[in-house]
Scaffold this active site. Structure first.
Site, short mmCIF file in Angstrom:
data_model
loop_
_atom_site.label_atom_id
_atom_site.label_comp_id
_atom_site.label_asym_id
_atom_site.label_seq_id
_atom_site.Cartn_x
_atom_site.Cartn_y
_atom_site.Cartn_z
N GLN A 70 0.81 -1.22 0.00
CA GLN A 70 0.00 0.00 0.00
C GLN A 70 0.84 1.26 0.00
O GLN A 70 0.39 2.32 -0.42
CB GLN A 70 -0.94 -0.06 1.23
CG GLN A 70 -1.61 1.24 1.61
CD GLN A 70 -1.06 1.80 2.92
OE1 GLN A 70 0.01 1.40 3.39
NE2 GLN A 70 -1.79 2.72 3.50
N CYS A 186 2.77 1.89 13.54
CA CYS A 186 1.95 1.90 12.33
C CYS A 186 1.17 0.60 12.16
O CYS A 186 0.11 0.58 11.53
CB CYS A 186 2.83 2.15 11.10
SG CYS A 186 3.48 3.83 11.02
N CYS A 326 2.60 -11.48 17.92
CA CYS A 326 1.98 -10.34 17.22
C CYS A 326 2.16 -10.59 15.73
O CYS A 326 2.28 -11.73 15.30
CB CYS A 326 2.60 -9.02 17.67
SG CYS A 326 4.34 -8.85 17.24
#
Length: 385
Positions: A70, A186, A326
């Site tokens: 992206q 982020c 994570c």
């Protein structure tokens, strides 16, 4: 001297009196280290290569992930799973075959940063975490190298130049690192895809000005950009002698503890798979945000976001093994460190490479049955990297 081919490629530079052939020769002789080949590093590498910087060092330990596409415009779907540093180097060579690349498929750490920084004229920081920023600053002070710093958060970005011709260092502006709870991330908060392009291009501009010795460099000034309003501000800050002289030999290494071998025990995806098939499988703790958990999680994992860790720590087993994970292993390592130091837990393991490594090696994830299933888990305000 420039070759005829170089004169053709860099013709628009040669037409500028401020650059000319002498300036282009400076660029050709320059050695610039770019730490991080992600959102910021991609535009930095593109423009420095196109400008004719002779040698570009590329430091990045990550692999290309689908979520990078992206905003990290050097990569495409065909690059998924490939080394970012090596893929970026190939892209640089396509842009300008005359540029030499030096690839380091590793993180900048206390053990490697001296060798990295000492070999280059300018360092561009495209990292996404505070420990690396402080580490690079201290290394640049140690070796008297200018540091081009950039950072992004959601819709905002900032750029400054540190340690330039006796000017302020990063610590003059930010004397103390933020806590894990305060540091932007982020992965958890998101970022506007075009923003790294704008900020990274500004970093590349400053790097060229430093090499060429032209213009007014952003030393002692912090450039701020808001993409939602398209407003910019420039804040001035002064050199603090007590901060500007802190280097690798005098810094408190706790400022970059997670880069220096913090005592966090880990487990690989293959090892975890074997343990999950045993008679006493470990407790799985997912420290990502609810929307990430809803998109896919390890079987039977419990969600407890890093940003709300203290709210649910009482529910965690104290004796039974707990595997914390994570997306990539970074936030979970922070969670393990906090749970060990602040709450005294000793039964924790960090999943190496996070859910990305699990998908590569095991490939089994569960989607939450309903969006509200994740929302009913414990949550809180975003923890940020």
């Amino acid at each position: 001297m420039l070759t005829q081919e170089e004169r053709q490629i860099y013709r628009r530079h040669l037409q500028l009196p401020e650059i000319g052939e002498a300036g282009q020769q400076k660029l050709k002789a320059a050695r610039v280290l770019v730490v991080g080949a992600g959102g910021l590093g991609c535009p930095v590498l593109q423009y420095l290569a196109a400008a004719g910087v002779g040698t570009l060092g590329i430091v990045d330990a990550d692999k290309v992930d689908r979520s990078n596409l992206q905003r990290q415009i050097l990569y495409g779907p065909a690059d998924l799973g490939q080394s970012k540093a090596e893929t970026a180097a190939r892209a640089v060579r396509r842009i300008n075959p005359l540029v030499h690349t030096e690839v380091y498929g590793c993180r900048a750490t206390l053990g490697s940063v001296r060798e990295l920084v000492s070999k280059y004229d300018v360092v561009v920081d495209g990292s996404d975490n505070f420990p690396t920023r402080y580490l690079l600053n201290d290394a640049c002070v140690s070796y008297c190298k200018p540091l081009i710093s950039g950072a992004i958060y959601k819709f905002e970005g900032q750029v400054s130049v540190f340690n330039y011709q006796g000017g302020p260092s990063y610590r003059c502006l930010f004397p103390q690192p933020p806590s894990a709870q305060e540091a932007p991330n982020c992965d958890a908060t998101g970022v506007l895809g075009v923003l790294p392009g704008l900020v990274g291009t500004a970093q590349a501009t400053e790097a060229l000005k430093v090499v060429l010795g032209i213009g007014e460099v952003l030393s002692g000034r912090l450039w701020l950009f808001d993409a939602l309003t398209f407003q910019t501000r420039t804040l001035k800050f002064a050199r603090r002698p007590e901060q500007a002289t802190i280097n690798l030999d005098t810094a408190n290494t706790a400022d970059y503890a997670d880069l220096c071998g913090a005592p966090v025990r880990s487990i690989s995806a293959a090892e975890l798979q074997a343990q999950l098939a045993s008679a006493q499988p470990p407790f799985l703790l997912d420290v990502r945000e609810p929307h990430e958990y809803a998109a896919g999680h390890l079987p039977n994992a419990t969600l407890l976001p890093l940003s709300a860790l203290e709210k649910g720590v009482a529910t965690l087993p104290k004796q039974h093994p707990v595997v914390v994970y994570c997306r990539s292993g970074r936030r979970s390592a922070q969670a393990v460190e906090r749970l060990q130091t602040e709450f005294g837990l000793t039964n924790l393991l960090n999943l190496e490479g996070g859910i990305l490594a699990w998908e590569d090696e095991v490939e089994t994830v569960e989607e939450a049955a309903r969006p509200e299933a994740a929302e009913n888990q414990q949550g809180g305000s975003c923890g940020v990297r």
